[in-house]
Design an enzyme around this catalytic site. Structure first.
Site, mmCIF file in Angstrom:
data_model
loop_
_atom_site.group_PDB
_atom_site.id
_atom_site.type_symbol
_atom_site.label_atom_id
_atom_site.label_comp_id
_atom_site.label_asym_id
_atom_site.label_seq_id
_atom_site.Cartn_x
_atom_site.Cartn_y
_atom_site.Cartn_z
ATOM 1 N N HIS A 115 -8.760 3.068 -3.386
ATOM 2 C CA HIS A 115 -7.402 2.773 -2.944
ATOM 3 C C HIS A 115 -6.496 1.891 -4.057
ATOM 4 O O HIS A 115 -6.650 0.596 -3.701
ATOM 5 C CB HIS A 115 -7.321 2.326 -1.556
ATOM 6 C CG HIS A 115 -5.980 1.894 -0.979
ATOM 7 N ND1 HIS A 115 -4.764 2.333 -1.594
ATOM 8 C CD2 HIS A 115 -5.731 0.560 -0.184
ATOM 9 C CE1 HIS A 115 -3.815 1.891 -0.768
ATOM 10 N NE2 HIS A 115 -4.541 0.727 -0.232
ATOM 11 N N GLY A 127 0.227 -3.626 4.034
ATOM 12 C CA GLY A 127 0.269 -5.148 4.155
ATOM 13 C C GLY A 127 1.234 -5.838 4.883
ATOM 14 O O GLY A 127 2.323 -5.291 4.589
ATOM 15 N N CYS A 175 0.754 -1.461 0.028
ATOM 16 C CA CYS A 175 0.185 0.093 0.120
ATOM 17 C C CYS A 175 0.792 1.345 0.256
ATOM 18 O O CYS A 175 0.216 2.291 -0.406
ATOM 19 C CB CYS A 175 -0.817 0.013 1.337
ATOM 20 S SG CYS A 175 -1.968 -1.430 1.336
#
Length: 420
Positions: A376, A408, A120
């Site tokens: 996202h 993550g 991310c």
């Protein structure tokens, strides 16, 4: 200097924080070696599998964003030495198609291209890597970018099976627990109620809807012409995509309260208070201040420093809670010095918990809404936040901003930026 002092100094250098600590007055100073942003933009962000980019490959999105950086900045593309693209789901790391995307966009063969994946935070890491390349003297001008086509590349195949060796270590095995499940567990363990999550999510939708209606995204969004297959007629036509299509005006706490929990019957996390699966791309042009001035480039803002931290895989959501204080230590600033925090809304539960624990007023967080409202795209978000932040700081006449996200497998990242 002791071993711990040397380690701390090395960590500061690697994060880009060397010589930065000194507080707000220090980061607002201007000098020739500042790493500045002279153009930043993004595509619209559209719904995965349903939105207007559903038929557009990630590389095509990236090509559009990179071409727009050339057009918007007026930079001679032959001066750009390296382009780093954050992307998470692309087969083979996306290295081949992103090189091709740069060539299609108009960069000559002399512009090197690479990709990276820190999940991310990939888009932010790409910007930070390029900034540090410039700071070290490796290059003079570079682009940090991010992209994801979750329509074409997201699904069960995105997570590989673990070997017996990895499964034998409980903490390692935790790395593949689905983020929705672990966020649900975290919300229960940390006492984040569904009511508070729904209130946070409703506010995100409402802020984004107002920002869109007021045209506040127009500065950062570059329109792209793409092919779109109508799911009803099957007809393929060309369309221009210039608006985020996941924003739902009229969303309220009451309407969110009617949505069923996604990960447990008695759970609190659902499709309305978690980030949307989305498609999009973003790009940030970086160079030394002295170079920008010599080239006549308009300076929008500057990069100050970044932090990266690791946390327990099952507590992935607390990443910003650890990363933001670390970047404060590197720069010497405090939360009171920050005008806007762009904290990725992976889940309302984790974003809300981090903000509350850090004591950040909600009015300073994501003033134009966040990933709950408009999506996202994994590799894109970190680069997208830069343009969202810098344009909003400029509009408000403010200066200091922080971008951050959970990552993550249990990490967090944060960066400090100053608008000019």
């Amino acid at each position: 200097m002791g071993a711990l002092d040397r380690l701390s100094a090395l960590g500061s250098q690697l994060s880009g924080g060397a010589g930065i600590a000194g507080g707000k007055a220090k980061i607002l100073e201007k000098n020739a070696d500042d790493i500045v942003v002279t153009a930043c933009l993004r595509t619209a962000i559209t719904r995965g599998g349903k939105g207007q980019f559903k038929d557009t490959p990630a590389a095509d999105l990236m090509a559009g964003a990179l071409k727009a950086i050339i057009d918007r900045s007026g930079i001679n593309p032959g001066l750009v030495e390296d382009i780093c693209v954050g992307t998470v789901l692309a087969p083979g790391g996306g290295a081949t198609e992103m090189r091709a995307a740069a060539l299609v966009a108009g960069f000559p063969e002399t512009a090197a291209v690479r990709t990276l994946n820190r999940q991310c935070s990939s888009g932010l890491q790409a910007c930070v890597d390029v900034a540090n390349q410039i700071r070290s003297g490796m290059i003079e001008i570079g682009i940090g970018a991010g992209v994801e086509s979750m329509s074409t590349q997201y699904g069960p195949g995105a997570v590989t099976e673990f070997s017996d060796l990895l499964e034998s270590c409980p903490e390692a095995a935790n790395c593949k627990v689905p983020m929705g499940v672990l966020s649900e567990d975290m919300a229960k363990a940390r006492g984040v109620s569904r009511a508070s999550q729904d209130a946070f999510a409703a506010a995100s939708f409402q802020k984004a809807a107002k920002a869109q209606a007021d045209g506040l995204f127009k500065e950062e969004i570059v329109p792209l012409k793409v092919k779109f297959e109508d799911p009803k007629s099957g007809e393929t036509r060309e369309i221009v995509v210039d608006r985020d299509d996941g924003i739902r005006p009229g969303t309220t706490v009451e309407s969110l309260g009617k949505i069923k929990a996604a990960f447990a019957k008695d759970g609190s996390i659902h499709a309305g208070n978690a980030s949307q699966v989305s498609d999009g791309a973003a790009a940030v042009l970086l160079m030394r201040r002295s170079t920008a001035e010599k080239l006549g480039q308009t300076i929008i803002g500057k990069y100050i420093a970044a932090s990266i931290v690791g946390v327990k895989p099952l507590l992935m959501g607390i990443g910003p809670w650890k990363a933001i204080p670390k970047v404060f230590e590197l720069t010497g600033i405090t939360k009171e010095d920050v005008d806007i925090f762009e904290i990725n809304e992976a889940f309302a539960s984790q974003c809300l918990w981090c903000a509350n624990e850090l004591g950040i007023p909600q009015e300073k967080i994501n003033p134009k809404g966040g990933a709950i409202a408009f999506g996202h795209p994994l590799g894109c978000t970190g680069a997208r936040q830069v343009s969202t932040l810098l344009y909003e700081l400029k509009r408000r006449g403010q200066q200091v901003g922080v971008t951050s996200m959970c990552v993550g497998t249990g990490m967090g990242m944060a960066a400090v930026w100053v608008a000019e």
